[in-house]
Design a protein around this motif. Sequence first.
Motif, PDB file in Angstrom:
ATOM      1  N   VAL A  73       7.494  -3.404  -6.431  1.00  0.00           N
ATOM      2  CA  VAL A  73       6.534  -4.104  -5.579  1.00  0.00           C
ATOM      3  C   VAL A  73       5.436  -4.700  -6.446  1.00  0.00           C
ATOM      4  O   VAL A  73       4.792  -3.991  -7.232  1.00  0.00           O
ATOM      5  CB  VAL A  73       5.922  -3.148  -4.538  1.00  0.00           C
ATOM      6  CG1 VAL A  73       4.874  -3.868  -3.700  1.00  0.00           C
ATOM      7  CG2 VAL A  73       7.010  -2.560  -3.652  1.00  0.00           C
ATOM      8  N   ALA A  74       5.218  -5.998  -6.312  1.00  0.00           N
ATOM      9  CA  ALA A  74       4.171  -6.657  -7.084  1.00  0.00           C
ATOM     10  C   ALA A  74       2.795  -6.167  -6.640  1.00  0.00           C
ATOM     11  O   ALA A  74       2.534  -6.011  -5.441  1.00  0.00           O
ATOM     12  CB  ALA A  74       4.272  -8.172  -6.914  1.00  0.00           C
ATOM     13  N   ALA A  75       1.928  -5.932  -7.610  1.00  0.00           N
ATOM     14  CA  ALA A  75       0.575  -5.475  -7.300  1.00  0.00           C
ATOM     15  C   ALA A  75      -0.223  -6.600  -6.643  1.00  0.00           C
ATOM     16  O   ALA A  75      -0.144  -7.750  -7.056  1.00  0.00           O
ATOM     17  CB  ALA A  75      -0.121  -5.009  -8.574  1.00  0.00           C
ATOM     18  N   ARG A  76      -0.980  -6.255  -5.606  1.00  0.00           N
ATOM     19  CA  ARG A  76      -1.866  -7.229  -4.978  1.00  0.00           C
ATOM     20  C   ARG A  76      -3.158  -7.356  -5.797  1.00  0.00           C
ATOM     21  O   ARG A  76      -3.617  -6.367  -6.377  1.00  0.00           O
ATOM     22  CB  ARG A  76      -2.224  -6.785  -3.561  1.00  0.00           C
ATOM     23  CG  ARG A  76      -1.050  -6.741  -2.595  1.00  0.00           C
ATOM     24  CD  ARG A  76      -1.559  -6.511  -1.194  1.00  0.00           C
ATOM     25  NE  ARG A  76      -0.477  -6.441  -0.213  1.00  0.00           N
ATOM     26  CZ  ARG A  76      -0.651  -6.615   1.098  1.00  0.00           C
ATOM     27  NH1 ARG A  76      -1.865  -6.875   1.566  1.00  0.00           N
ATOM     28  NH2 ARG A  76       0.360  -6.536   1.932  1.00  0.00           N
ATOM     29  N   PRO A  77      -3.748  -8.564  -5.826  1.00  0.00           N
ATOM     30  CA  PRO A  77      -5.029  -8.708  -6.530  1.00  0.00           C
ATOM     31  C   PRO A  77      -6.105  -7.773  -5.978  1.00  0.00           C
ATOM     32  O   PRO A  77      -6.917  -7.236  -6.727  1.00  0.00           O
ATOM     33  CB  PRO A  77      -5.399 -10.178  -6.304  1.00  0.00           C
ATOM     34  CG  PRO A  77      -4.115 -10.856  -5.984  1.00  0.00           C
ATOM     35  CD  PRO A  77      -3.271  -9.840  -5.271  1.00  0.00           C
ATOM     36  N   ARG A  78      -6.093  -7.598  -4.661  1.00  0.00           N
ATOM     37  CA  ARG A  78      -6.999  -6.656  -4.005  1.00  0.00           C
ATOM     38  C   ARG A  78      -6.174  -5.865  -3.002  1.00  0.00           C
ATOM     39  O   ARG A  78      -5.312  -6.411  -2.315  1.00  0.00           O
ATOM     40  CB  ARG A  78      -8.134  -7.380  -3.298  1.00  0.00           C
ATOM     41  CG  ARG A  78      -9.038  -8.170  -4.224  1.00  0.00           C
ATOM     42  CD  ARG A  78     -10.144  -8.861  -3.459  1.00  0.00           C
ATOM     43  NE  ARG A  78     -11.030  -7.882  -2.818  1.00  0.00           N
ATOM     44  CZ  ARG A  78     -12.036  -8.236  -2.023  1.00  0.00           C
ATOM     45  NH1 ARG A  78     -12.261  -9.514  -1.749  1.00  0.00           N
ATOM     46  NH2 ARG A  78     -12.801  -7.303  -1.481  1.00  0.00           N
ATOM     47  N   THR A  79      -6.448  -4.575  -2.930  1.00  0.00           N
ATOM     48  CA  THR A  79      -5.680  -3.747  -2.004  1.00  0.00           C
ATOM     49  C   THR A  79      -6.541  -2.625  -1.450  1.00  0.00           C
ATOM     50  O   THR A  79      -7.505  -2.192  -2.100  1.00  0.00           O
ATOM     51  CB  THR A  79      -4.440  -3.147  -2.702  1.00  0.00           C
ATOM     52  OG1 THR A  79      -3.685  -2.356  -1.769  1.00  0.00           O
ATOM     53  CG2 THR A  79      -4.837  -2.283  -3.887  1.00  0.00           C
ATOM     54  N   ILE A  80      -6.189  -2.156  -0.259  1.00  0.00           N
ATOM     55  CA  ILE A  80      -6.865  -1.000   0.324  1.00  0.00           C
ATOM     56  C   ILE A  80      -6.205   0.303  -0.103  1.00  0.00           C
ATOM     57  O   ILE A  80      -6.713   1.392   0.194  1.00  0.00           O
ATOM     58  CB  ILE A  80      -6.899  -1.082   1.863  1.00  0.00           C
ATOM     59  CG1 ILE A  80      -5.467  -1.096   2.436  1.00  0.00           C
ATOM     60  CG2 ILE A  80      -7.691  -2.291   2.326  1.00  0.00           C
ATOM     61  CD1 ILE A  80      -5.422  -1.038   3.948  1.00  0.00           C
ATOM     62  N   ASP A  81      -5.075   0.205  -0.799  1.00  0.00           N
ATOM     63  CA  ASP A  81      -4.325   1.397  -1.204  1.00  0.00           C
ATOM     64  C   ASP A  81      -4.998   2.042  -2.414  1.00  0.00           C
ATOM     65  O   ASP A  81      -5.011   1.473  -3.514  1.00  0.00           O
ATOM     66  CB  ASP A  81      -2.889   1.032  -1.564  1.00  0.00           C
ATOM     67  CG  ASP A  81      -2.079   0.569  -0.374  1.00  0.00           C
ATOM     68  OD1 ASP A  81      -2.585   0.641   0.759  1.00  0.00           O
ATOM     69  OD2 ASP A  81      -0.927   0.136  -0.581  1.00  0.00           O
ATOM     70  N   ARG A  82      -5.531   3.229  -2.228  1.00  0.00           N
ATOM     71  CA  ARG A  82      -6.175   3.943  -3.329  1.00  0.00           C
ATOM     72  C   ARG A  82      -6.543   5.352  -2.863  1.00  0.00           C
ATOM     73  O   ARG A  82      -6.527   5.646  -1.664  1.00  0.00           O
ATOM     74  CB  ARG A  82      -7.426   3.215  -3.802  1.00  0.00           C
ATOM     75  CG  ARG A  82      -8.532   3.105  -2.779  1.00  0.00           C
ATOM     76  CD  ARG A  82      -9.660   2.222  -3.304  1.00  0.00           C
ATOM     77  NE  ARG A  82     -10.785   2.162  -2.402  1.00  0.00           N
ATOM     78  CZ  ARG A  82     -10.871   1.356  -1.350  1.00  0.00           C
ATOM     79  NH1 ARG A  82      -9.868   0.549  -1.060  1.00  0.00           N
ATOM     80  NH2 ARG A  82     -11.945   1.347  -0.584  1.00  0.00           N
TER      81      ARG A  82
END
Length: 277
Positions: A27-36
Amino acid sequence: MPQSPIRAAGPPTALEIVDRILADGGVAARPRTIDRIVAGDPTTFVTGVATMAIASLDGLRAAAAAGRNLVVAYDGPFWSETDDLERMTRYPGFAAKRDFLRAKDMVVLHLREHLRDRVPDVISLGMARTLGWEDRRAPGCEADRFVLPPTTLLGLARELAGRLDDRTLRVVGDPQLAVSRVAASWGNAAQLPTIRLFNSEVDVVLCGYTREWEAVEYAQDMIATGLKKGLILLGHAKSVEGGMRACAEWLTTLVPEVPVEFLAQPEPYWTPKPWSR
């Protein structure tokens, strides 16, 4: 063939598990994500993993009682999609949850976008499996369109209530409407995508929740004009729990050192009208 990463003896840390999750599936990393990680110390050694729809206090207590100190939740613990705590820390509800997490040495991973970006989408896969609709996908359509045996809108609602143990789902439309083509939008259904689904070649739009004064009102008005459609709102948690069950099955393969399980949560809603299947 790529080799599996070398894993140290003993339980992994929460951060090591997060690294495995994000590295799996291409899965390509998103520039910004809520996953953390949104609560707890990432270097905490993990004794067990619990997946759940929402990191509610009830869910966290159940995880702690089961010895699962890493919670992987579709929605995080602090009542905000981005886990923004700026306006939350002054309230006693925040302190109670924070103090419980600290006392039990727990870590919470907010994991949503990675699940939805995987192929297949983990939430879609799990919900279709839970409903027994894996072989009912509409040919030539996106993943969340289904062709079911003919029934009525009421019959479909009863089937969903039974399979999901959903006691407070809501339905818009004629109970006796003949239906077979269903489009699903698991979790939060935004206004415009829901309206587009409603105007596509389906009989019923199925979603977790949406704003009543937007998509629900639109559906109600279109039905009032004579459009033969139905809308079913499952409630948020009920519309993703099957996916978080599938998430637990996937994580079992990534984290063999510790137990992994899905935890269902009590439904938050009740109604004064007696309910029966």
